[in-house]
Design a protein around this motif. Structure first.
Motif, PDB file in Angstrom:
ATOM      1  N   VAL A 112      10.431  -7.821  17.102  1.00 43.94           N
ATOM      2  CA  VAL A 112      11.005  -7.212  18.439  1.00 43.94           C
ATOM      3  C   VAL A 112      12.168  -7.331  18.614  1.00 43.94           C
ATOM      4  O   VAL A 112      12.640  -8.494  18.873  1.00 43.94           O
ATOM      5  N   GLY A 113      13.000  -6.373  18.905  1.00 48.34           N
ATOM      6  CA  GLY A 113      14.323  -6.036  19.010  1.00 48.34           C
ATOM      7  C   GLY A 113      15.237  -6.133  17.933  1.00 48.34           C
ATOM      8  O   GLY A 113      16.411  -5.849  17.823  1.00 48.34           O
ATOM      9  N   GLY A 114      14.436  -6.289  16.796  1.00 55.73           N
ATOM     10  CA  GLY A 114      15.172  -6.153  15.215  1.00 55.73           C
ATOM     11  C   GLY A 114      14.348  -5.109  14.512  1.00 55.73           C
ATOM     12  O   GLY A 114      14.191  -5.375  13.017  1.00 55.73           O
ATOM     13  N   GLY A 115      13.660  -4.049  14.738  1.00 57.19           N
ATOM     14  CA  GLY A 115      13.158  -3.060  13.971  1.00 57.19           C
ATOM     15  C   GLY A 115      11.531  -3.357  13.709  1.00 57.19           C
ATOM     16  O   GLY A 115      11.150  -2.680  13.017  1.00 57.19           O
ATOM     17  N   GLY A 116      10.957  -4.428  14.442  1.00 59.42           N
ATOM     18  CA  GLY A 116       9.546  -5.044  14.208  1.00 59.42           C
ATOM     19  C   GLY A 116       8.811  -4.063  15.220  1.00 59.42           C
ATOM     20  O   GLY A 116       9.215  -3.293  15.961  1.00 59.42           O
ATOM     21  N   GLY A 117       7.826  -4.778  15.787  1.00 57.78           N
ATOM     22  CA  GLY A 117       6.526  -4.196  16.531  1.00 57.78           C
ATOM     23  C   GLY A 117       5.695  -3.940  15.582  1.00 57.78           C
ATOM     24  O   GLY A 117       5.470  -4.055  14.477  1.00 57.78           O
ATOM     25  N   TRP A 118       4.217  -3.583  16.163  1.00 58.05           N
ATOM     26  CA  TRP A 118       3.372  -3.241  15.581  1.00 58.05           C
ATOM     27  C   TRP A 118       2.938  -1.782  15.065  1.00 58.05           C
ATOM     28  O   TRP A 118       3.202  -0.952  15.743  1.00 58.05           O
ATOM     29  N   PRO A 119       2.712  -1.585  13.859  1.00 54.97           N
ATOM     30  CA  PRO A 119       2.217  -2.666  12.561  1.00 54.97           C
ATOM     31  C   PRO A 119       3.299  -3.064  11.814  1.00 54.97           C
ATOM     32  O   PRO A 119       3.033  -3.706  10.611  1.00 54.97           O
ATOM     33  N   ARG A 120       4.688  -2.708  11.985  1.00 52.20           N
ATOM     34  CA  ARG A 120       5.373  -3.104  10.944  1.00 52.20           C
ATOM     35  C   ARG A 120       5.755  -4.544  10.555  1.00 52.20           C
ATOM     36  O   ARG A 120       5.832  -5.086   9.614  1.00 52.20           O
ATOM     37  N   THR A 121       5.711  -5.330  12.003  1.00 56.09           N
ATOM     38  CA  THR A 121       5.731  -6.929  11.692  1.00 56.09           C
ATOM     39  C   THR A 121       4.352  -7.369  10.873  1.00 56.09           C
ATOM     40  O   THR A 121       4.658  -8.052   9.852  1.00 56.09           O
ATOM     41  N   GLY A 122       3.206  -6.901  11.060  1.00 53.28           N
ATOM     42  CA  GLY A 122       2.416  -7.358  10.137  1.00 53.28           C
ATOM     43  C   GLY A 122       2.449  -6.805   8.862  1.00 53.28           C
ATOM     44  O   GLY A 122       2.268  -7.609   7.619  1.00 53.28           O
ATOM     45  N   GLU A 123       2.843  -5.593   8.749  1.00 50.49           N
ATOM     46  CA  GLU A 123       3.193  -5.076   7.291  1.00 50.49           C
ATOM     47  C   GLU A 123       4.149  -5.763   6.502  1.00 50.49           C
ATOM     48  O   GLU A 123       4.075  -6.198   5.190  1.00 50.49           O
ATOM     49  N   ASP A 124       5.250  -6.326   7.083  1.00 47.56           N
ATOM     50  CA  ASP A 124       6.106  -7.128   6.476  1.00 47.56           C
ATOM     51  C   ASP A 124       5.661  -8.437   5.842  1.00 47.56           C
ATOM     52  O   ASP A 124       5.963  -8.891   4.928  1.00 47.56           O
ATOM     53  N   VAL A 125       4.851  -9.233   6.764  1.00 46.84           N
ATOM     54  CA  VAL A 125       4.166 -10.269   6.159  1.00 46.84           C
ATOM     55  C   VAL A 125       3.144  -9.990   5.116  1.00 46.84           C
ATOM     56  O   VAL A 125       3.462 -11.010   4.012  1.00 46.84           O
ATOM     57  N   LEU A 126       2.630  -8.871   4.946  1.00 53.19           N
ATOM     58  CA  LEU A 126       1.841  -8.626   3.720  1.00 53.19           C
ATOM     59  C   LEU A 126       2.653  -8.391   2.501  1.00 53.19           C
ATOM     60  O   LEU A 126       2.383  -8.833   1.464  1.00 53.19           O
ATOM     61  N   ALA A 127       3.770  -7.640   2.796  1.00 50.32           N
ATOM     62  CA  ALA A 127       4.708  -7.374   1.542  1.00 50.32           C
ATOM     63  C   ALA A 127       5.329  -8.700   1.214  1.00 50.32           C
ATOM     64  O   ALA A 127       5.277  -8.902  -0.068  1.00 50.32           O
ATOM     65  N   ALA A 128       5.708  -9.428   2.184  1.00 50.48           N
ATOM     66  CA  ALA A 128       6.318 -10.719   1.648  1.00 50.48           C
ATOM     67  C   ALA A 128       5.427 -11.619   0.756  1.00 50.48           C
ATOM     68  O   ALA A 128       5.706 -12.226  -0.024  1.00 50.48           O
ATOM     69  N   ILE A 129       3.926 -11.751   1.374  1.00 53.01           N
ATOM     70  CA  ILE A 129       3.370 -12.640   0.447  1.00 53.01           C
ATOM     71  C   ILE A 129       3.008 -12.026  -0.909  1.00 53.01           C
ATOM     72  O   ILE A 129       2.642 -12.909  -1.695  1.00 53.01           O
ATOM     73  N   ASP A 130       3.051 -10.755  -1.090  1.00 50.38           N
ATOM     74  CA  ASP A 130       2.827 -10.090  -2.272  1.00 50.38           C
ATOM     75  C   ASP A 130       4.046 -10.083  -3.255  1.00 50.38           C
ATOM     76  O   ASP A 130       3.964  -9.733  -4.464  1.00 50.38           O
ATOM     77  N   ALA A 131       5.448 -10.274  -2.781  1.00 51.38           N
ATOM     78  CA  ALA A 131       6.736 -10.227  -3.414  1.00 51.38           C
ATOM     79  C   ALA A 131       7.073 -11.240  -4.266  1.00 51.38           C
ATOM     80  O   ALA A 131       7.753 -11.095  -5.202  1.00 51.38           O
ATOM     81  N   VAL A 132       6.265 -12.454  -4.179  1.00 47.11           N
ATOM     82  CA  VAL A 132       6.489 -13.761  -5.334  1.00 47.11           C
ATOM     83  C   VAL A 132       5.306 -13.997  -5.602  1.00 47.11           C
ATOM     84  O   VAL A 132       4.218 -14.110  -5.024  1.00 47.11           O
ATOM     85  N   ASP A 133       5.310 -14.447  -7.222  1.00 48.76           N
ATOM     86  CA  ASP A 133       4.015 -14.653  -7.884  1.00 48.76           C
ATOM     87  C   ASP A 133       3.849 -16.333  -7.931  1.00 48.76           C
ATOM     88  O   ASP A 133       4.572 -16.751  -8.739  1.00 48.76           O
ATOM     89  N   ILE A 134       3.421 -16.701  -6.976  1.00 48.88           N
ATOM     90  CA  ILE A 134       3.366 -18.079  -6.724  1.00 48.88           C
ATOM     91  C   ILE A 134       1.752 -18.616  -6.623  1.00 48.88           C
ATOM     92  O   ILE A 134       1.389 -19.736  -6.287  1.00 48.88           O
ATOM     93  N   GLY A 135       0.779 -17.361  -7.103  1.00 53.95           N
ATOM     94  CA  GLY A 135      -0.723 -17.757  -7.129  1.00 53.95           C
ATOM     95  C   GLY A 135      -1.299 -17.649  -5.562  1.00 53.95           C
ATOM     96  O   GLY A 135      -0.555 -17.323  -4.607  1.00 53.95           O
TER      97      GLY A 135
END
Length: 218
Positions: free
Chosen positions: A66-89
């Motif tokens: 919030v205050g930096g381009g976030g808010g819902w659902p963008r904040t949640g979408e970022d978390v899911l994208a980050a989780i998928d971004a690296v292959d650590i199992g």
């Protein structure tokens, strides 16, 4: 530690820590701060240092707030994208306060998350912290954003909370665990809001142990 971007926005990146030798599991660290821009992933670095020394691969993520381009659902979408971004199992989501909200929310929505450790987490937007939740999303979005509205999560959730928490009442975790069939409640007597992310405290050690147990089930 390696910094990796998962998008074009300045807040779409994370810091990846890899242990010596074969990792015994993987953890995504999600910092808190009531989803506000002024709080960042530096809050998760002390936890990442401990967990990588324990033998885990650790992905400490940033996200739009919030205050930096976030808010819902963008904040949640970022978390899911980050989780998928690296292959650590398969990963355990470890989140503090508002990050605890995101950790449990990600457990519901990401197949890669095997469970969540919710540290003094915001879990029910309709109680106690509603004015802060309304800074993230509208009341109409509570049904899709608030973990209490999403039960059953379908994954194990360990809620670690101090009974002297001055920012997020322990009743947030008590109430959530009363309705989530796979939730475990850990109340730490005399502990406050920041103890769960302060290495060396009883609260942190309970979180650390919970990460190990959930990772062991991967």
């Amino acid at each position: 530690m390696q910094r990796i971007a998962y998008g074009d926005h300045p807040s779409q990146f994370g810091e990846l820590y890899l242990p010596d030798g074969v990792a015994q599991g993987a953890v995504v660290v999600i910092h808190g701060g009531f989803w506000h821009q002024r709080y960042g992933l530096e809050l998760g670095r002390p936890l990442a240092d401990v967990l990588v020394a324990d033998g885990f691969a650790v992905w400490n993520i940033e996200y739009r707030r919030v205050g930096g381009g976030g808010g819902w659902p963008r904040t949640g979408e970022d978390v899911l994208a980050a989780i998928d971004a690296v292959d650590i199992g398969p990963v355990v989501a470890l989140g503090h306060s508002a990050g605890g909200h995101l950790a449990v929310w990600a457990a519901k929505h990401s197949a890669r998350v095997v469970g969540a450790v919710a540290q003094a987490a915001v879990l029910d937007f309709t109680r106690h912290i509603t004015p802060r939740a309304l800074e993230l999303c509208t009341e109409e979005q509570f049904a899709e954003a608030s973990p209490a509205a999403l039960v059953p999560i379908g994954k194990p959730v360990v809620c670690v909370h101090g009974d002297q928490d001055e920012d997020v009442p322990v009743e947030q975790s008590i109430g959530f665990c009363a309705v989530e069939p796979q939730a475990e409640l850990v109340v730490v007597e005399g502990a406050g809001h920041m103890d769960v992310i302060t290495p060396g405290t009883e609260s942190w050690e309970r979180c650390r142990a919970a990460v190990g147990r959930l990772a062991g089930g991967c």
